[in-house]
Design a protein around this motif. Structure first.
Motif, mmCIF file in Angstrom:
data_model
loop_
_atom_site.group_PDB
_atom_site.id
_atom_site.type_symbol
_atom_site.label_atom_id
_atom_site.label_comp_id
_atom_site.label_asym_id
_atom_site.label_seq_id
_atom_site.Cartn_x
_atom_site.Cartn_y
_atom_site.Cartn_z
ATOM 1 N N TYR A 343 -3.805 7.997 6.021
ATOM 2 C CA TYR A 343 -2.669 8.625 6.686
ATOM 3 C C TYR A 343 -2.253 9.848 5.866
ATOM 4 O O TYR A 343 -2.119 9.773 4.638
ATOM 5 N N ILE A 344 -2.048 10.967 6.549
ATOM 6 C CA ILE A 344 -1.788 12.246 5.891
ATOM 7 C C ILE A 344 -0.291 12.548 5.870
ATOM 8 O O ILE A 344 0.419 12.291 6.861
ATOM 9 N N ASP A 345 0.181 13.083 4.737
ATOM 10 C CA ASP A 345 1.585 13.522 4.600
ATOM 11 C C ASP A 345 2.581 12.416 4.950
ATOM 12 O O ASP A 345 3.527 12.630 5.733
ATOM 13 N N VAL A 346 2.383 11.235 4.372
ATOM 14 C CA VAL A 346 3.305 10.125 4.642
ATOM 15 C C VAL A 346 4.312 9.917 3.520
ATOM 16 O O VAL A 346 5.203 9.077 3.636
ATOM 17 N N LEU A 347 4.166 10.679 2.430
ATOM 18 C CA LEU A 347 5.156 10.664 1.347
ATOM 19 C C LEU A 347 5.472 12.103 0.969
ATOM 20 O O LEU A 347 4.559 12.898 0.732
ATOM 21 N N SER A 348 6.747 12.440 0.905
ATOM 22 C CA SER A 348 7.141 13.784 0.487
ATOM 23 C C SER A 348 7.154 13.870 -1.040
ATOM 24 O O SER A 348 7.201 12.846 -1.730
ATOM 25 N N ASP A 349 7.147 15.089 -1.555
ATOM 26 C CA ASP A 349 7.216 15.283 -3.007
ATOM 27 C C ASP A 349 8.502 14.694 -3.569
ATOM 28 O O ASP A 349 8.514 14.119 -4.665
ATOM 29 N N GLU A 350 9.593 14.848 -2.829
ATOM 30 C CA GLU A 350 10.884 14.323 -3.299
ATOM 31 C C GLU A 350 10.846 12.802 -3.380
ATOM 32 O O GLU A 350 11.361 12.203 -4.346
ATOM 33 N N GLU A 351 10.260 12.166 -2.380
ATOM 34 C CA GLU A 351 10.151 10.702 -2.397
ATOM 35 C C GLU A 351 9.265 10.236 -3.548
ATOM 36 O O GLU A 351 9.584 9.249 -4.229
ATOM 37 N N ILE A 352 8.179 10.950 -3.765
ATOM 38 C CA ILE A 352 7.265 10.588 -4.853
ATOM 39 C C ILE A 352 7.972 10.675 -6.196
ATOM 40 O O ILE A 352 7.870 9.760 -7.032
ATOM 41 N N GLU A 353 8.699 11.763 -6.411
ATOM 42 C CA GLU A 353 9.392 11.932 -7.698
ATOM 43 C C GLU A 353 10.445 10.853 -7.905
ATOM 44 O O GLU A 353 10.638 10.363 -9.018
ATOM 45 N N MET A 354 11.135 10.467 -6.838
ATOM 46 C CA MET A 354 12.151 9.419 -6.956
ATOM 47 C C MET A 354 11.502 8.073 -7.281
ATOM 48 O O MET A 354 11.994 7.322 -8.133
ATOM 49 N N ILE A 355 10.396 7.770 -6.615
ATOM 50 C CA ILE A 355 9.696 6.504 -6.886
ATOM 51 C C ILE A 355 9.218 6.467 -8.334
ATOM 52 O O ILE A 355 9.359 5.454 -9.028
ATOM 53 N N LYS A 356 8.666 7.581 -8.814
ATOM 54 C CA LYS A 356 8.201 7.644 -10.206
ATOM 55 C C LYS A 356 9.367 7.493 -11.176
ATOM 56 O O LYS A 356 9.254 6.803 -12.201
ATOM 57 N N GLU A 357 10.476 8.144 -10.852
ATOM 58 C CA GLU A 357 11.660 8.068 -11.716
ATOM 59 C C GLU A 357 12.183 6.636 -11.809
ATOM 60 O O GLU A 357 12.579 6.177 -12.887
ATOM 61 N N LEU A 358 12.181 5.939 -10.675
ATOM 62 C CA LEU A 358 12.647 4.553 -10.665
ATOM 63 C C LEU A 358 11.689 3.629 -11.408
ATOM 64 O O LEU A 358 12.101 2.670 -12.060
ATOM 65 N N ALA A 359 10.387 3.921 -11.305
ATOM 66 C CA ALA A 359 9.378 3.030 -11.889
ATOM 67 C C ALA A 359 9.199 3.242 -13.387
ATOM 68 O O ALA A 359 8.885 2.295 -14.116
ATOM 69 N N LEU A 360 9.397 4.484 -13.841
ATOM 70 C CA LEU A 360 9.051 4.831 -15.228
ATOM 71 C C LEU A 360 9.654 3.896 -16.277
ATOM 72 O O LEU A 360 8.926 3.389 -17.139
ATOM 73 N N PRO A 361 10.961 3.620 -16.245
ATOM 74 C CA PRO A 361 11.513 2.720 -17.278
ATOM 75 C C PRO A 361 11.070 1.268 -17.131
ATOM 76 O O PRO A 361 11.241 0.479 -18.055
ATOM 77 N N LYS A 362 10.510 0.912 -15.979
ATOM 78 C CA LYS A 362 10.093 -0.478 -15.759
ATOM 79 C C LYS A 362 8.603 -0.693 -16.010
ATOM 80 O O LYS A 362 8.126 -1.834 -15.927
ATOM 81 N N LEU A 363 7.865 0.364 -16.278
ATOM 82 C CA LEU A 363 6.417 0.237 -16.418
ATOM 83 C C LEU A 363 6.052 -0.728 -17.540
ATOM 84 O O LEU A 363 6.574 -0.642 -18.651
ATOM 85 N N ALA A 364 5.149 -1.621 -17.248
ATOM 86 C CA ALA A 364 4.622 -2.568 -18.237
ATOM 87 C C ALA A 364 3.134 -2.745 -17.960
ATOM 88 O O ALA A 364 2.666 -2.514 -16.840
ATOM 89 N N ARG A 365 2.408 -3.148 -18.981
ATOM 90 C CA ARG A 365 0.960 -3.287 -18.832
ATOM 91 C C ARG A 365 0.628 -4.179 -17.637
ATOM 92 O O ARG A 365 1.141 -5.291 -17.513
ATOM 93 N N ALA A 366 -0.227 -3.676 -16.751
ATOM 94 C CA ALA A 366 -0.626 -4.434 -15.573
ATOM 95 C C ALA A 366 -1.406 -5.679 -15.989
ATOM 96 O O ALA A 366 -2.185 -5.655 -16.940
ATOM 97 N N THR A 367 -1.188 -6.768 -15.250
ATOM 98 C CA THR A 367 -1.834 -8.040 -15.577
ATOM 99 C C THR A 367 -2.741 -8.494 -14.438
ATOM 100 O O THR A 367 -2.658 -7.992 -13.316
ATOM 101 N N VAL A 368 -3.592 -9.441 -14.756
ATOM 102 C CA VAL A 368 -4.449 -10.080 -13.745
ATOM 103 C C VAL A 368 -4.303 -11.589 -13.924
ATOM 104 O O VAL A 368 -3.891 -12.074 -14.977
#
Length: 535
Positions: A343-368
């Motif tokens: 799907y093309i153009d389904v996330l705007s740059d503003e939405e992407i930056e907000m998602i990254k901003e929200l996720a950044l302090p919560k990032l932890a090593r991915a597990t399996v």
């Protein structure tokens, strides 16, 4: 970006001083290290300025005293005959030299040292350094890069040129050596030796390099070359502790091999075949390793022209979903069977930056999930950091979730939270299934298995980082603002084993993705099951 010690302590308190290793697994979090280093450089320059001032005072005082001592030593008794001189000598030795000692030992670097002490808890660890070295080796293997290409910094898509010194290359080789990885030890020790032979200045000596290289070559089974390298070492350092005994050992081994060869009359062809595999990359647990890595390089894609003609692009309104009727999304077929769409153009740059901003302090090593114990754990085959975002974290999360639901025509009520992942240097996730093959998994009992995967690409990647499907040879490249979607389960509810996929190592860049896993429960009338796979 200047931060005081107090502000750094405040950050430490607010983030509970998270000092886990694995900075290298997330470019997003590694950017903090750049500002920390900039802060330290500022402190260091202040320290140098203070030191220069202090040294200037010491030099001035030393010059004055030197002039006095030059004069006094010519006629000591005559000099001391003058009472003022005698007094000054006593004063200098009793007071001035003590003051000088204080000046010499003065901690004019107090601010810098204090800052360094606070900042050090945020520094990468030895584990990080080892992880970063292994990441470079992973890129070297996956993309078939010679050590010389990596050392010279000639990587595709690079904005900055950054080369490895001979000492850096030696560090790479030592990491592999400590890990018992003699294949990479040989490659990087050879690169170190090459740069030293070209005249590069370095702290490491050729003797140290040859010592490690000869042993690694021996461990790979090439005794003849190990002996030649050891002889070269002895020429450089005839008193080397191990070299002499190693050389005698190698000579005896070769004599023994020669005798056995003559006795068994091994053919030349068999010997050549055996020797050819000595420096080959060792095999590992992943059966589709070669196919997977070829797809990561853009090789081996199996889409035929005939199948290509079946792929189309179109506007998609989610089966006349009210949210998409006025503004349908652009949909492209990536693969026909199993069907994968983008799907093309389904996330705007503003939405992407907000998602990254929200996720950044919560990032932890991915597990399996460990297949034997079922316990979540970190693994070398999944190198990234991830975070889970709730609907109430921000309106943008709720909006994106609704959009994914509208596009797929599936309900998100039983879907998992939005997972955000950031892949750092060499970041990857080797071939795996998104659906669970463990009947005992708790999610299967409540919401059912993972029916479908919706994957948002939130960044472009300069080189590497493709999503590949080794079973049927598809390679899908990241493109910011787009998303790909596929079903993990067949119509009869069984897992579609063709959907085994992987996230290729990121060669250059920082790869950000977010994904939503839709589960079976609640989809009964939205994606009805069938009696057979194709119903």
């Amino acid at each position: 970006m200047k931060r005081s010690v107090a502000s750094v302590l405040f950050i430490c308190i607010n983030y509970v001083c998270q000092t886990q290793a694995e900075f290298f697994t997330s470019i997003g979090q590694m950017t903090d290290l750049i500002y920390r280093e900039k802060d330290l450089v500022h402190s260091l320059k202040e320290y140098i300025k203070a030191e220069e001032s202090r040294i200037s005072k010491i030099k001035s005082w030393a010059a004055q005293v030197e002039e006095l001592t030059t004069k006094s030593t010519l006629d000591p008794e005559g000099y001391l005959a003058h009472p003022v001189n005698a007094y000054k000598l006593v004063k200098r030795l009793n007071t001035d030299w003590v003051n000088l000692e204080t000046l010499v030992l003065q901690d004019s670097s107090k601010g810098f040292i204090a800052n360094l002490t606070v900042q050090r808890q945020f520094f990468p660890s030895e584990e990080d350094e080892m992880g970063a070295a292994k990441a470079l080796m992973r890129l070297q293997d996956t993309y078939k890069l010679d050590p010389d290409i990596i050392a010279s910094g000639r990587l595709p898509g690079t904005q900055y040129i950054s080369s490895l010194s001979a000492d850096d290359c030696f560090g790479m080789g030592k990491t592999a050596y400590k890990d018992g990885d003699y294949y990479h030890t040989v490659l990087w020790m050879q690169q170190t030796l090459k740069q030293l032979d070209e005249g590069e200045d370095a702290a490491v000596s050729k003797v140290d390099v040859l010592d490690h290289l000869s042993y690694a070559v021996f461990k790979l089974g090439d005794v003849q070359r190990a002996m030649e390298l050891t002889r070269r070492l002895i020429i450089l350092d005839s008193s080397h502790e191990r070299a002499g005994s190693n050389l005698r050992y190698f000579e005896k081994m070769l004599e023994k091999e020669e005798a056995e060869k003559n006795q068994n009359e091994t053919s030349t062809a068999e010997q050549a075949a055996t020797h050819a595999g000595i420096y080959a990359r060792p095999l590992d647990y992943l059966p589709e390793r070669e196919t997977y890595e070829a797809l990561c390089r853009g090789e081996g894609v199996k889409m035929t022209p005939r199948r290509q003609k079946k792929l189309f692009c179109r506007y998609h309104n989610g089966n006349r979903n009210p949210e998409l009727l006025i503004a349908p999304v652009k949909e492209e077929d990536e693969w026909d069977s199993p069907r994968i769409v983008r799907y093309i153009d389904v996330l705007s740059d503003e939405e992407i930056e907000m998602i990254k901003e929200l996720a950044l302090p919560k990032l932890a090593r991915a597990t399996v999930r460990d297949p034997k114990t079922g316990v979540l754990t970190v693994a070398n085959y999944r190198v990234s950091k991830s975070a889970w975002l709730e609907e109430y974290d921000d309106p943008v999360i709720s909006r994106v979730n609704r959009r994914m639901q509208a596009i797929t025509g599936l309900t998100a009520k039983t879907a998992e939270l939005l997972q955000v992942a950031n892949y750092g240097m060499g970041g990857q996730y080797e071939p795996h299934f998104d659906f669970s093959r463990r009947p005992s998994d708790q999610n299967l009992k409540t919401d059912g298995n993972r029916l479908a995967t919706y994957l948002n690409y939130m960044s472009d990647v300069q080189a590497g980082g493709a999503t590949v499907f080794p079973d049927f040879g598809a390679a899908i490249w990241p493109k910011k603002g787009t998303a790909v979607f596929w079903y993990n389960l067949l119509r009869n509810g069984e897992g579609d084993y063709r959907t085994r996929h992987a996230a290729c190592p990121v060669l250059v860049g920082s790869k950000w993705v977010s994904n939503k896993w839709f589960h079976e429960r609640g989809q009964e009338f939205l994606r009805p099951c069938g009696l057979t796979e194709v119903d």
